[in-house]
Design a protein around this motif. Structure first.
Motif, PDB file in Angstrom:
ATOM      1  N   VAL A 173       0.842  -1.201   0.000  1.00 13.02           N
ATOM      2  CA  VAL A 173       0.000   0.000   0.000  1.00 13.02           C
ATOM      3  C   VAL A 173       0.876   1.251   0.000  1.00 13.02           C
ATOM      4  O   VAL A 173       0.550   2.257   0.616  1.00 13.02           O
ATOM      5  N   GLY A 174       1.995   1.160  -0.719  1.00 13.01           N
ATOM      6  CA  GLY A 174       3.017   2.199  -0.675  1.00 13.01           C
ATOM      7  C   GLY A 174       4.237   1.716   0.052  1.00 13.01           C
ATOM      8  O   GLY A 174       5.336   2.232  -0.118  1.00 13.01           O
ATOM      9  N   ASN A 175       4.055   0.708   0.903  1.00 16.50           N
ATOM     10  CA  ASN A 175       5.132  -0.041   1.535  1.00 16.50           C
ATOM     11  C   ASN A 175       4.640  -1.479   1.752  1.00 16.50           C
ATOM     12  O   ASN A 175       3.437  -1.756   1.682  1.00 16.50           O
ATOM     13  N   PRO A 176       5.546  -2.430   1.995  1.00 18.38           N
ATOM     14  CA  PRO A 176       5.164  -3.842   1.993  1.00 18.38           C
ATOM     15  C   PRO A 176       4.608  -4.327   3.334  1.00 18.38           C
ATOM     16  O   PRO A 176       5.146  -4.008   4.387  1.00 18.38           O
ATOM     17  N   HIS A 177       3.537  -5.127   3.256  1.00 21.10           N
ATOM     18  CA  HIS A 177       2.901  -5.680   4.448  1.00 21.10           C
ATOM     19  C   HIS A 177       2.541  -7.143   4.226  1.00 21.10           C
ATOM     20  O   HIS A 177       2.216  -7.553   3.106  1.00 21.10           O
ATOM     21  N   VAL A 190      12.796 -13.933   2.132  1.00 13.25           N
ATOM     22  CA  VAL A 190      11.765 -13.867   1.090  1.00 13.25           C
ATOM     23  C   VAL A 190      11.297 -12.431   0.866  1.00 13.25           C
ATOM     24  O   VAL A 190      10.715 -12.121  -0.161  1.00 13.25           O
ATOM     25  N   PHE A 191      11.589 -11.536   1.845  1.00 14.12           N
ATOM     26  CA  PHE A 191      11.232 -10.117   1.730  1.00 14.12           C
ATOM     27  C   PHE A 191      12.514  -9.306   1.564  1.00 14.12           C
ATOM     28  O   PHE A 191      13.126  -8.898   2.559  1.00 14.12           O
ATOM     29  N   PRO A 192      12.968  -9.067   0.351  1.00 18.28           N
ATOM     30  CA  PRO A 192      14.259  -8.408   0.141  1.00 18.28           C
ATOM     31  C   PRO A 192      14.328  -6.989   0.689  1.00 18.28           C
ATOM     32  O   PRO A 192      15.421  -6.479   0.950  1.00 18.28           O
ATOM     33  N   GLU A 193      13.172  -6.339   0.862  1.00 13.36           N
ATOM     34  CA  GLU A 193      13.153  -4.990   1.435  1.00 13.36           C
ATOM     35  C   GLU A 193      12.567  -5.001   2.849  1.00 13.36           C
ATOM     36  O   GLU A 193      12.136  -3.972   3.359  1.00 13.36           O
ATOM     37  N   ARG A 194      12.600  -6.172   3.472  1.00 17.26           N
ATOM     38  CA  ARG A 194      11.942  -6.410   4.772  1.00 17.26           C
ATOM     39  C   ARG A 194      10.436  -6.170   4.634  1.00 17.26           C
ATOM     40  O   ARG A 194       9.941  -5.831   3.562  1.00 17.26           O
ATOM     41  N   VAL A 195       9.699  -6.366   5.719  1.00 20.05           N
ATOM     42  CA  VAL A 195       8.249  -6.270   5.599  1.00 20.05           C
ATOM     43  C   VAL A 195       7.645  -5.867   6.937  1.00 20.05           C
ATOM     44  O   VAL A 195       8.223  -6.134   8.011  1.00 20.05           O
ATOM     45  N   ASN A 196       6.493  -5.197   6.892  1.00 18.78           N
ATOM     46  CA  ASN A 196       5.706  -4.890   8.086  1.00 18.78           C
ATOM     47  C   ASN A 196       4.781  -6.072   8.359  1.00 18.78           C
ATOM     48  O   ASN A 196       4.142  -6.596   7.436  1.00 18.78           O
ATOM     49  N   VAL A 197       4.684  -6.471   9.622  1.00 21.85           N
ATOM     50  CA  VAL A 197       3.961  -7.688   9.989  1.00 21.85           C
ATOM     51  C   VAL A 197       2.708  -7.318  10.779  1.00 21.85           C
ATOM     52  O   VAL A 197       2.788  -6.698  11.848  1.00 21.85           O
ATOM     53  N   ASN A 198       1.532  -7.698  10.256  1.00 17.94           N
ATOM     54  CA  ASN A 198       0.252  -7.386  10.885  1.00 17.94           C
ATOM     55  C   ASN A 198      -0.448  -8.666  11.319  1.00 17.94           C
ATOM     56  O   ASN A 198      -0.531  -9.623  10.541  1.00 17.94           O
ATOM     57  N   VAL A 199      -0.956  -8.664  12.550  1.00 17.32           N
ATOM     58  CA  VAL A 199      -1.757  -9.765  13.063  1.00 17.32           C
ATOM     59  C   VAL A 199      -3.098  -9.181  13.496  1.00 17.32           C
ATOM     60  O   VAL A 199      -3.142  -8.207  14.258  1.00 17.32           O
ATOM     61  N   ALA A 200      -4.190  -9.768  12.996  1.00 12.49           N
ATOM     62  CA  ALA A 200      -5.504  -9.154  13.193  1.00 12.49           C
ATOM     63  C   ALA A 200      -6.560 -10.200  13.493  1.00 12.49           C
ATOM     64  O   ALA A 200      -6.417 -11.376  13.159  1.00 12.49           O
ATOM     65  N   SER A 201      -7.637  -9.742  14.117  1.00 10.73           N
ATOM     66  CA  SER A 201      -8.834 -10.553  14.298  1.00 10.73           C
ATOM     67  C   SER A 201     -10.041  -9.709  13.916  1.00 10.73           C
ATOM     68  O   SER A 201     -10.002  -8.469  13.978  1.00 10.73           O
ATOM     69  N   VAL A 202     -11.105 -10.365  13.492  1.00  8.79           N
ATOM     70  CA  VAL A 202     -12.333  -9.682  13.086  1.00  8.79           C
ATOM     71  C   VAL A 202     -13.396  -9.946  14.137  1.00  8.79           C
ATOM     72  O   VAL A 202     -13.680 -11.097  14.474  1.00  8.79           O
TER      73      VAL A 202
END
Length: 263
Positions: A145-149, A174-186
């Protein structure tokens, strides 16, 4: 060399903002890291540097607490729009627009990308979901979304050891530019979210993380747009439809301004 700064936060995700539009400032990884240090600097999750732009009202550069420069930051964009009144903001992750909406600020991000090389991933694979897992976190959706998640949906958000497993996922090859990690519940048509931000760690809120997670939940038909995303620092309202950019609305708070000796 004395420079004025502003301290702001979006739902507890805090920033030091330096305005270099009239007086240029050469930012380095070491200097950004020092300013962000909560013991020896001002202290923040991200350092924001404002520069002139040929395509927008201003250019926003974003440096994480570890000094690394990244493409986009939703919470920081709301703060910059509130501070400067800018309607268009150039970032390395794309052109963003924003406006004050009463006590809140609404920002329009870029259209989400889902292709493996747009995330980016190190090699071709499906992204919805990724055929990968880390301990008890598996098969995330990968979204840019403009950066990786990456987004994991779990039944019990509080039981998820994000602080323990987040660094390993963030820096996986596997993430060459690193990544933001999100954990969610609905829950009840809304989303509860925790985010481990690359270069900053576990934060009280992440604007682009809320956007990526809302997009993932809408694509999976777990929620409908617009959706409220609850985080430790507060709530954001996210709206999105396929083929459109993401819209994010929430608060932006000015804490104080001060002067720092950059030498």
């Amino acid at each position: 060399m004395l420079r004025q700064f502003h301290k702001m936060h979006g739902l507890g995700n805090d920033f030091v903002i330096l305005d270099a539009r009239d007086e240029p400032l050469a930012m380095t990884e070491a200097l950004a890291r020092h300013i962000a240090d909560r013991r020896e600097g001002v202290g923040c999750d991200q350092l924001i540097l404002l520069e002139p732009s040929a395509s927008a009202d201003l250019k926003m550069r974003i440096f994480n607490a570890d000094g690394s420069e990244v493409e986009s930051c939703g919470n920081a964009t709301r703060c910059v729009v509130k501070l400067t009144g800018a309607a268009t903001v150039e970032t390395a992750g794309g052109l963003l627009t924003g406006s004050a909406e009463g006590a809140e600020v609404e920002v329009t991000l870029v259209e989400p990308r889902f292709e493996w090389d747009a995330i980016p991933l190190a090699y071709p694979m499906p992204t919805d979901p990724m055929p990968m897992g880390w301990e008890n976190f598996d098969r995330p959706q990968a979204i840019n979304v403009g950066n990786p998640h990456v987004v994991f949906f779990v039944d019990d958000l509080e039981d998820a050891d994000l602080e323990g497993i987040g660094p390993g996922i963030e820096s996986d090859p596997v993430f060459p530019e690193r990544v933001n990690v999100n954990v969610a519940s609905v829950e009840g048509g809304a989303i509860r979210l925790r985010t481990f931000e690359r270069g900053a760690g576990l934060t009280r809120a992440c604007g682009t993380g809320a956007c990526a997670t809302a997009v993932a939940a809408i694509r999976a038909r777990l929620v409908t747009s617009p959706v409220t995303v609850h985080m430790a620092g507060g709530d954001l309202t996210i709206a999105w439809a396929p083929g459109e950019p993401v819209r994010m609305r929430g608060s932006a708070t000015h804490v104080f301004k001060g002067t720092i000796d950059l030498q």
